[in-house]
Design a protein around this motif. Structure first.
Motif, mmCIF file in Angstrom:
data_model
loop_
_atom_site.group_PDB
_atom_site.id
_atom_site.type_symbol
_atom_site.label_atom_id
_atom_site.label_comp_id
_atom_site.label_asym_id
_atom_site.label_seq_id
_atom_site.Cartn_x
_atom_site.Cartn_y
_atom_site.Cartn_z
ATOM 1 N N TYR A 388 0.844 -1.209 0.000
ATOM 2 C CA TYR A 388 0.000 0.000 0.000
ATOM 3 C C TYR A 388 0.879 1.259 0.000
ATOM 4 C CZ TYR A 388 -3.600 -3.339 1.430
ATOM 5 O OH TYR A 388 -4.460 -4.408 1.499
ATOM 6 N N PRO A 389 1.642 1.463 -1.075
ATOM 7 C CA PRO A 389 2.574 2.602 -1.092
ATOM 8 C C PRO A 389 1.897 3.957 -0.997
ATOM 9 C CG PRO A 389 2.390 1.589 -3.271
ATOM 10 C CD PRO A 389 1.691 0.678 -2.317
ATOM 11 N N ASP A 390 0.599 4.013 -1.374
ATOM 12 C CA ASP A 390 -0.113 5.293 -1.279
ATOM 13 C C ASP A 390 -0.646 5.550 0.123
ATOM 14 O OD1 ASP A 390 -1.802 3.085 -1.643
ATOM 15 O OD2 ASP A 390 -3.462 4.359 -2.316
ATOM 16 N N LYS A 391 -0.646 4.514 0.970
ATOM 17 C CA LYS A 391 -1.197 4.653 2.322
ATOM 18 C C LYS A 391 -0.118 4.733 3.402
ATOM 19 C CE LYS A 391 -5.568 2.251 1.345
ATOM 20 N NZ LYS A 391 -6.404 3.464 1.481
ATOM 21 N N TRP A 392 1.083 4.269 3.089
ATOM 22 C CA TRP A 392 2.132 4.233 4.114
ATOM 23 C C TRP A 392 3.476 4.609 3.496
ATOM 24 C CZ3 TRP A 392 1.177 2.744 9.294
ATOM 25 C CH2 TRP A 392 2.306 2.706 10.126
ATOM 26 N N VAL A 393 3.884 5.839 3.745
ATOM 27 C CA VAL A 393 5.226 6.288 3.356
ATOM 28 C C VAL A 393 6.025 6.452 4.641
ATOM 29 C CG1 VAL A 393 6.583 8.100 2.236
ATOM 30 C CG2 VAL A 393 4.315 7.504 1.346
ATOM 31 N N PRO A 394 7.097 5.668 4.825
ATOM 32 C CA PRO A 394 7.868 5.773 6.072
ATOM 33 C C PRO A 394 8.347 7.201 6.307
ATOM 34 C CG PRO A 394 8.572 3.881 4.773
ATOM 35 C CD PRO A 394 7.644 4.666 3.901
ATOM 36 N N VAL A 395 8.431 7.589 7.584
ATOM 37 C CA VAL A 395 8.826 8.956 7.904
ATOM 38 C C VAL A 395 10.228 9.255 7.378
ATOM 39 C CG1 VAL A 395 9.672 8.358 10.233
ATOM 40 C CG2 VAL A 395 8.933 10.694 9.727
ATOM 41 N N TYR A 396 11.109 8.248 7.398
ATOM 42 C CA TYR A 396 12.464 8.470 6.870
ATOM 43 C C TYR A 396 12.407 8.865 5.396
ATOM 44 C CZ TYR A 396 17.423 7.978 5.953
ATOM 45 O OH TYR A 396 18.735 8.255 5.593
ATOM 46 N N ALA A 407 7.626 19.435 8.940
ATOM 47 C CA ALA A 407 6.558 19.411 9.945
ATOM 48 C C ALA A 407 5.513 18.363 9.594
ATOM 49 C CB ALA A 407 5.911 20.793 10.060
ATOM 50 N N GLU A 408 5.252 18.211 8.304
ATOM 51 C CA GLU A 408 4.301 17.191 7.845
ATOM 52 C C GLU A 408 4.850 15.793 8.133
ATOM 53 O OE1 GLU A 408 3.210 15.793 3.463
ATOM 54 O OE2 GLU A 408 2.390 17.796 3.876
ATOM 55 N N ALA A 409 6.144 15.599 7.893
ATOM 56 C CA ALA A 409 6.775 14.304 8.159
ATOM 57 C C ALA A 409 6.697 13.957 9.641
ATOM 58 C CB ALA A 409 8.231 14.323 7.695
ATOM 59 N N LEU A 410 6.919 14.935 10.497
ATOM 60 C CA LEU A 410 6.838 14.698 11.947
ATOM 61 C C LEU A 410 5.433 14.288 12.351
ATOM 62 C CD1 LEU A 410 8.134 14.818 14.772
ATOM 63 C CD2 LEU A 410 7.541 17.254 14.832
ATOM 64 N N SER A 411 4.436 14.977 11.826
ATOM 65 C CA SER A 411 3.042 14.681 12.160
ATOM 66 C C SER A 411 2.654 13.280 11.693
ATOM 67 C CB SER A 411 2.128 15.725 11.523
ATOM 68 O OG SER A 411 0.781 15.404 11.732
ATOM 69 N N TYR A 412 2.995 12.952 10.437
ATOM 70 C CA TYR A 412 2.692 11.612 9.917
ATOM 71 C C TYR A 412 3.446 10.541 10.709
ATOM 72 C CZ TYR A 412 0.008 12.897 5.739
ATOM 73 O OH TYR A 412 -0.967 13.333 4.888
ATOM 74 N N ASP A 414 4.364 10.580 13.843
ATOM 75 C CA ASP A 414 3.716 10.347 15.140
ATOM 76 C C ASP A 414 2.488 9.452 14.998
ATOM 77 O OD1 ASP A 414 5.577 11.864 16.487
ATOM 78 O OD2 ASP A 414 4.355 13.692 16.523
ATOM 79 N N LYS A 415 1.723 9.686 13.941
ATOM 80 C CA LYS A 415 0.519 8.872 13.710
ATOM 81 C C LYS A 415 0.912 7.424 13.406
ATOM 82 C CE LYS A 415 -3.621 8.486 10.821
ATOM 83 N NZ LYS A 415 -4.413 9.033 9.689
ATOM 84 N N GLN A 416 1.934 7.246 12.578
ATOM 85 C CA GLN A 416 2.374 5.897 12.227
ATOM 86 C C GLN A 416 2.914 5.146 13.442
ATOM 87 O OE1 GLN A 416 5.142 6.755 9.066
ATOM 88 N NE2 GLN A 416 3.605 6.517 7.471
ATOM 89 N N GLU A 417 3.668 5.846 14.291
ATOM 90 C CA GLU A 417 4.234 5.192 15.474
ATOM 91 C C GLU A 417 3.119 4.764 16.427
ATOM 92 O OE1 GLU A 417 7.005 3.507 17.946
ATOM 93 O OE2 GLU A 417 7.189 4.171 15.856
ATOM 94 N N SER A 418 2.081 5.568 16.548
ATOM 95 C CA SER A 418 0.943 5.208 17.402
ATOM 96 C C SER A 418 0.270 3.937 16.884
ATOM 97 C CB SER A 418 -0.056 6.366 17.425
ATOM 98 O OG SER A 418 -1.227 5.999 18.111
#
Length: 447
Positions: A388-396, A407-412, A414-418
């Motif tokens: 699902y490359p359109d649904k999950w782009v790693p923060v790195y 700032a967008e990368a940080l927000s995403y 945090d959501k992914q880590e949760s």
């Protein structure tokens, strides 16, 4: 589009100062760069540098000004991490998809090249000329041999402070009312070391990998150079059970490397010698605001937002500052008050975000990359992202292989880590990590 030609001073001939000079020169401005240090092209580099990791944001800025291809000639692409964990086989982690890579480049080699390119474009450099004071309202600066001695005065239309984390320009701005400033040193220092090339000039380790030896509270990294060597960096606490203060003799250094980094044994003599030859340096996160004064003075790069180096984004963030400034100059022509206002407003949030991400990556690189549960989490993320490359782009990847806001990368992130914390708590996750059950759970949590 009209741009009246300005007389501009840049303080600092490092990477950001040199690139900014090239950009501003293209608008026809008269540019002078001041640096208290000698010309880096005429001195041996100091052994106080971590190799740079050029990524999308940096290349984007170099491409815009037409020097990307020249810089790629002095860089090496790294498409994966190589993890050296004691008692386990060498383990590789691809950085991204489709052979995405960061590029290893020597800070000294790049800085020399950038100064050459700036000079070729007509920029004037004044080395070994120390700026002691800046009069902000009139854009005047004062130089001299000593702080107490006789000074020479220069008058400019604009001044840019690109003089690093301990900026003289920012120091003057700090004395203004309502200027916010903070600095935070981590209790870990770093020391540059070298793994020499083989006798035939080839690399002793895989040259297209970023090598990491994670050891909990400390770690060792190695990045390749064109001459077959690796620039290595030892990150370690200043004090403690395993620390810089505990290594007092060459024998101590040899025992340390033998114990913790056995597969760099062929270079043990060289590493032990480097250990005492090169300085131990500190790392700081520095934040401040505002970054500008009227339409006269602006801070760019580390002078505005110094960060720890664990995301490889210090240079990239500084280059992105310049890219944003360039876009604003094109939009607003000679309205420097608007240019500076929009510049600091758009960059401050992102600078704070990459500072946070950089510190978190230090924790990840040193403490987590050897942890089986962490490695399983990364495997699950990679497996899901491939489907699902359109649904999950790693923060790195958001930070390193895109130009979207930090700032967008940080927000995403945090959501992914949760989400991943809930996934990792599923019963028998080790057995079902690549199952449809896990896949559906992640999709549900993503909403």
């Amino acid at each position: 589009m009209s741009h009246s030609h300005k007389k501009i001073a840049i303080i600092g001939s490092g990477l950001v100062g040199s690139l900014l000079a090239i950009y501003l020169k293209k608008f026809g401005h008269k540019i002078t760069v001041f640096d208290r240090r000698p010309d880096i092209r005429k001195v041996k580099f100091s052994g106080r540098s971590i190799n740079l990791a050029m990524s999308n944001r940096g290349w984007n800025a170099l491409e815009e000004v037409g020097i990307e291809d020249e810089i790629k000639e002095i860089a090496i692409p790294l498409n994966k991490r190589a993890l050296h964990v004691i008692g386990k086989p060498l383990y590789y982690q691809d950085y991204g998809k489709d052979n995405e890579a960061i590029w290893s480049i020597s800070r000294g080699v790049l800085n020399r090249k950038m100064i050459d390119l700036a000079e070729e474009s007509g920029v004037v450099f004044k080395f070994e000329e120390k700026v002691w004071d800046v009069d902000l309202p009139t854009a005047r600066l004062f130089t001299g041999e000593t702080e107490k001695g006789e000074w020479k005065e220069y008058k400019y239309d604009l001044i840019f402070g690109c003089d690093g984390a301990f900026s003289r320009v920012r120091h003057k701005m700090q004395r203004r009312s309502r200027f916010d400033y903070s600095q935070d040193f981590i209790d870990v220092g770093y020391k540059e070391l070298t793994i020499l090339p083989n006798e035939d000039g080839s690399h002793k380790l895989d040259k297209n990998s970023f090598h990491i030896w994670p050891r909990g509270n400390f770690m060792f990294i190695a990045m390749p150079n064109l001459d077959g060597s690796f620039t290595c960096t030892l990150f370690m606490p200043f004090e403690g059970a395993v620390s810089f203060e505990k290594i007092k003799t060459t024998q101590d250094a040899k025992e340390f490397f033998t114990t913790y980094f056995p597969n760099v044994m062929p270079d043990i003599e060289n590493l032990a010698e480097d250990f005492f030859k090169n300085p131990t340096s500190a790392m700081v996160t520095m934040k401040c605001y505002p970054w500008t004064y009227w339409d006269k003075v602006a801070l760019v790069g580390d002078s505005a937002h110094a960060i720890v180096p664990f995301y490889g984004q210090g240079m990239n963030a500084g280059f992105e500052d310049i890219f944003v400034l360039n876009s604003l100059i094109k939009e607003n022509e000679d309205d420097w008050e608007t240019i500076f206002k929009k510049y600091q407003e758009s960059r401050k949030e992102n600078a704070d975000a990459i500072a946070e991400l950089s510190y978190r990556n230090f924790i990840e690189m040193s403490k987590k990359t050897a942890n089986p549960k962490f490695l399983l989490q990364k495997r699950i993320e990679k497996h899901f992202a491939s489907k699902y490359p359109d649904k999950w782009v790693p923060v790195y990847s958001r930070v390193t292989f895109s130009n979207k806001p930090y700032a967008e990368a940080l927000s995403y992130g945090d959501k992914q880590e949760s989400i991943m914390q809930q996934i990792m708590n599923m019963p028998d996750i080790e057995a079902i990590w690549d199952s449809v059950t896990v896949e559906k759970k992640i999709l549900a949590l993503l909403g």
